[in-house]
Enzyme design. Sequence first.
Site, short mmCIF file in Angstrom:
data_model
loop_
_atom_site.label_atom_id
_atom_site.label_comp_id
_atom_site.label_asym_id
_atom_site.label_seq_id
_atom_site.Cartn_x
_atom_site.Cartn_y
_atom_site.Cartn_z
N PRO A 10 43.59 39.87 34.81
CA PRO A 10 42.65 39.02 34.09
C PRO A 10 41.28 39.71 34.01
O PRO A 10 40.93 40.52 34.88
CB PRO A 10 42.58 37.75 34.93
CG PRO A 10 43.12 38.11 36.26
CD PRO A 10 44.05 39.26 36.07
N SER A 27 47.30 51.33 42.27
CA SER A 27 47.10 49.88 42.16
C SER A 27 47.37 49.41 40.74
O SER A 27 47.01 50.08 39.77
CB SER A 27 45.65 49.53 42.55
OG SER A 27 45.41 48.15 42.36
N LYS A 81 41.03 55.49 40.67
CA LYS A 81 42.48 55.58 40.90
C LYS A 81 43.17 56.20 39.69
O LYS A 81 44.09 57.02 39.83
CB LYS A 81 43.06 54.20 41.22
CG LYS A 81 42.63 53.66 42.58
CD LYS A 81 43.32 52.36 42.91
CE LYS A 81 42.88 51.81 44.26
NZ LYS A 81 43.24 52.69 45.39
#
Length: 216
Positions: free
Chosen positions: A125, A114, A139
Amino acid sequence: MTSESYIFLAGASRGVGREIAKCLIAENHKVKALLRLPDTKPELEGMGLKVVMGDALDIASVETAILGEENIGTVISTIGGLPKDGERADYLGNKNLIDIAVKAKVQQFILISSIGSGESAVALPPQALETLGPVLLEKEKAEQHLINSGLTYTIIRPGGLKSEPATGNGFLTTDYKIAGTIHRADVAQLACECLTSETAKNQVFSAIDHNMTYVQ
């Protein structure tokens, strides 16, 4: 990857994994899918996949699945997301897949991660990072384990995912500062293209749609 070898797919029951399954079957690949719950087994078998039951969090079942009678040339993993119960699979599940892939001497491992993982954290952000932080750390650990494994790898970090049909505008970039959205079917197409791409070997990419990008 020979015509006799299988692609082992973890995460085929839904989302990007399901789209990858469709893409692989359309391209006449032999696919063996690891399935944790039996709900989608008839549907996946109907598509032409060989389904083996097992949980990526259980290394013994991963070993049985990958070191079966079929020769596995490539492993593709899309596992992750919010668990319904117990431990997340983002790191440990992928670690088990990677470790057994090393044991099986597979030629390639494609990991769907991701945007926001690793150095691409700068593309998100602060509010999104705060919300997704724990998942992204898992991840990132999976990515690092794959990079350090010695396997030939491709890591694909999609942006925000949409479920509409493919646009054909998805692309891969090594620019980790870029973000945006992309349709799941386009991520699948990009992943399938990496199977035969020399330039995708040992690379970490962000995946977004040309028409839905922004730079943080």
